[in-house]
Scaffold this motif. Structure first.
Motif, PDB file in Angstrom:
ATOM      1  N   TYR A   1       0.921 -41.614  -2.510  1.00 36.79           N
ATOM      2  CA  TYR A   1       0.225 -42.392  -1.273  1.00 36.79           C
ATOM      3  C   TYR A   1       0.937 -43.680  -1.111  1.00 36.79           C
ATOM      4  O   TYR A   1       1.063 -44.537  -2.004  1.00 36.79           O
ATOM      5  CB  TYR A   1      -1.181 -42.340  -1.556  1.00 36.79           C
ATOM      6  CG  TYR A   1      -1.621 -40.926  -1.822  1.00 36.79           C
ATOM      7  CD1 TYR A   1      -1.827 -40.227  -0.650  1.00 36.79           C
ATOM      8  CD2 TYR A   1      -2.235 -40.684  -2.895  1.00 36.79           C
ATOM      9  CE1 TYR A   1      -2.173 -38.902  -0.732  1.00 36.79           C
ATOM     10  CE2 TYR A   1      -2.663 -39.353  -3.153  1.00 36.79           C
ATOM     11  CZ  TYR A   1      -2.851 -38.373  -1.935  1.00 36.79           C
ATOM     12  OH  TYR A   1      -3.208 -36.990  -2.125  1.00 36.79           O
TER      13      TYR A   1
ATOM     14  N   THR B   1      -4.843 -36.674   4.193  1.00 34.29           N
ATOM     15  CA  THR B   1      -4.522 -35.619   3.236  1.00 34.29           C
ATOM     16  C   THR B   1      -5.874 -34.689   2.933  1.00 34.29           C
ATOM     17  O   THR B   1      -5.767 -33.667   2.897  1.00 34.29           O
ATOM     18  CB  THR B   1      -3.803 -36.294   1.626  1.00 34.29           C
ATOM     19  OG1 THR B   1      -2.942 -36.792   1.917  1.00 34.29           O
ATOM     20  CG2 THR B   1      -3.629 -34.883   1.033  1.00 34.29           C
TER      21      THR B   1
ATOM     22  N   LYS C   1       1.555 -35.353  -4.062  1.00 33.23           N
ATOM     23  CA  LYS C   1       1.550 -36.460  -3.294  1.00 33.23           C
ATOM     24  C   LYS C   1       1.597 -37.731  -3.804  1.00 33.23           C
ATOM     25  O   LYS C   1       0.764 -37.941  -4.845  1.00 33.23           O
ATOM     26  CB  LYS C   1       0.383 -36.177  -2.352  1.00 33.23           C
ATOM     27  CG  LYS C   1       0.913 -36.248  -0.820  1.00 33.23           C
ATOM     28  CD  LYS C   1      -0.056 -35.739   0.133  1.00 33.23           C
ATOM     29  CE  LYS C   1       0.130 -36.624   1.547  1.00 33.23           C
ATOM     30  NZ  LYS C   1       1.571 -36.225   2.094  1.00 33.23           N
TER      31      LYS C   1
ATOM     32  N   GLU D   1      -3.741 -42.891   4.063  1.00 32.20           N
ATOM     33  CA  GLU D   1      -3.071 -41.655   3.743  1.00 32.20           C
ATOM     34  C   GLU D   1      -3.907 -40.686   3.094  1.00 32.20           C
ATOM     35  O   GLU D   1      -3.746 -39.513   3.481  1.00 32.20           O
ATOM     36  CB  GLU D   1      -1.956 -41.885   3.023  1.00 32.20           C
ATOM     37  CG  GLU D   1      -0.522 -41.040   3.536  1.00 32.20           C
ATOM     38  CD  GLU D   1       0.734 -41.192   3.028  1.00 32.20           C
ATOM     39  OE1 GLU D   1       1.084 -42.413   2.742  1.00 32.20           O
ATOM     40  OE2 GLU D   1       1.123 -40.088   2.616  1.00 32.20           O
ATOM     41  N   PRO D   2      -4.647 -41.086   1.759  1.00 32.37           N
ATOM     42  CA  PRO D   2      -5.334 -39.899   1.096  1.00 32.37           C
ATOM     43  C   PRO D   2      -6.558 -39.340   1.732  1.00 32.37           C
ATOM     44  O   PRO D   2      -6.670 -38.056   1.722  1.00 32.37           O
ATOM     45  CB  PRO D   2      -6.055 -40.588  -0.147  1.00 32.37           C
ATOM     46  CG  PRO D   2      -5.239 -41.960  -0.377  1.00 32.37           C
ATOM     47  CD  PRO D   2      -4.656 -42.200   1.123  1.00 32.37           C
TER      48      PRO D   2
ATOM     49  N   TYR E   1      -5.702 -42.462  -7.575  1.00 31.03           N
ATOM     50  CA  TYR E   1      -5.184 -43.317  -6.524  1.00 31.03           C
ATOM     51  C   TYR E   1      -5.945 -44.673  -6.105  1.00 31.03           C
ATOM     52  O   TYR E   1      -5.445 -45.773  -6.348  1.00 31.03           O
ATOM     53  CB  TYR E   1      -4.302 -42.900  -5.254  1.00 31.03           C
ATOM     54  CG  TYR E   1      -3.936 -43.602  -4.242  1.00 31.03           C
ATOM     55  CD1 TYR E   1      -3.013 -44.390  -4.497  1.00 31.03           C
ATOM     56  CD2 TYR E   1      -4.715 -44.136  -3.147  1.00 31.03           C
ATOM     57  CE1 TYR E   1      -2.345 -45.268  -3.358  1.00 31.03           C
ATOM     58  CE2 TYR E   1      -4.440 -44.962  -2.067  1.00 31.03           C
ATOM     59  CZ  TYR E   1      -3.082 -45.579  -2.372  1.00 31.03           C
ATOM     60  OH  TYR E   1      -2.821 -46.646  -1.445  1.00 31.03           O
TER      61      TYR E   1
ATOM     62  N   ILE F   1      -6.772 -38.341  -5.984  1.00 30.16           N
ATOM     63  CA  ILE F   1      -6.917 -39.206  -4.760  1.00 30.16           C
ATOM     64  C   ILE F   1      -7.858 -40.385  -5.436  1.00 30.16           C
ATOM     65  O   ILE F   1      -7.588 -41.618  -5.328  1.00 30.16           O
ATOM     66  CB  ILE F   1      -7.615 -38.447  -3.640  1.00 30.16           C
ATOM     67  CG1 ILE F   1      -6.610 -37.669  -2.938  1.00 30.16           C
ATOM     68  CG2 ILE F   1      -8.303 -39.611  -2.771  1.00 30.16           C
ATOM     69  CD1 ILE F   1      -7.238 -37.114  -1.556  1.00 30.16           C
TER      70      ILE F   1
END
Ligand code: FEO
Length: 169
Positions: A79, A88, A77, A84-85, A29, A26
């Motif tokens: 994103y 999650t 995953k 979204e993260p 990202y 994450i």
């Protein structure tokens, strides 16, 4: 130690390392999106998860239980947006809470009160982690919609500093 309890404790080492890996992904990202504050927050979260893993590792060793280290899964995953993260992460923390609860129940069933006492810290920690995740979603909904709000939120998350866990064995 009861076999099922030690199996679950050993498994939790892997789950915590996976959590670290998921949160590093994450951070990865958000770094790629230029959001260094969000990335900072999740990089620190990843460190905390490694601390959790090591607490289980040392707890087992302190009780003369052999530890087996399994492969850590790849975070799969991808994103498609900034929210979204966060969703999650909240879902993942809820899942980890269910694992800790199952572990606690298994220890309680065989009257392993040393283990339930060890797990008390994690029960509380899970409450905090779920709240942090949920607060982030709320703030993102409130302020993340415009550039200025997102900038402020990112600055706030950049302020997080790492602190070692309060639990000592
Ligand atoms: Fe180790 Fe986020 O629970």
């Amino acid at each position: 130690m009861d076999q099922e309890v030690s199996r679950l404790l050993n498994e939790q080492i892997n789950k915590e390392f996976y959590s670290a890996y998921l949160y590093l992904d994450i951070a990865n990202y958000y770094d790629s999106q230029g959001l260094d504050g969000f990335a900072n927050w999740y990089e620190i979260q990843a460190k905390e998860e490694m601390d959790h893993a090591m607490l289980f590792y040392h707890y087992l060793h302190n009780n003369d239980v052999p530890v087996t280290l399994e492969a850590v899964a790849k975070p799969e995953k991808t994103y498609s947006g900034l929210m979204e993260p966060l969703e999650t992460a909240l879902a993942h923390e809820r899942y980890v809470t269910s694992l800790i609860n199952a572990l606690y129940a298994a220890a309680q069933k065989v009257h392993d009160f040393r283990t339930t006492q060890f797990l008390d810290w994690f029960i509380k920690e899970q409450g905090e982690e779920e709240k942090n995740s949920s607060d982030q979603i709320t703030k993102m909904k409130l302020y993340g919609g415009d550039a200025k709000g997102l900038y402020m939120l990112n600055s706030e998350l950049l302020g997080r500093t790492y602190a070692a866990p309060t639990l000592t064995l």
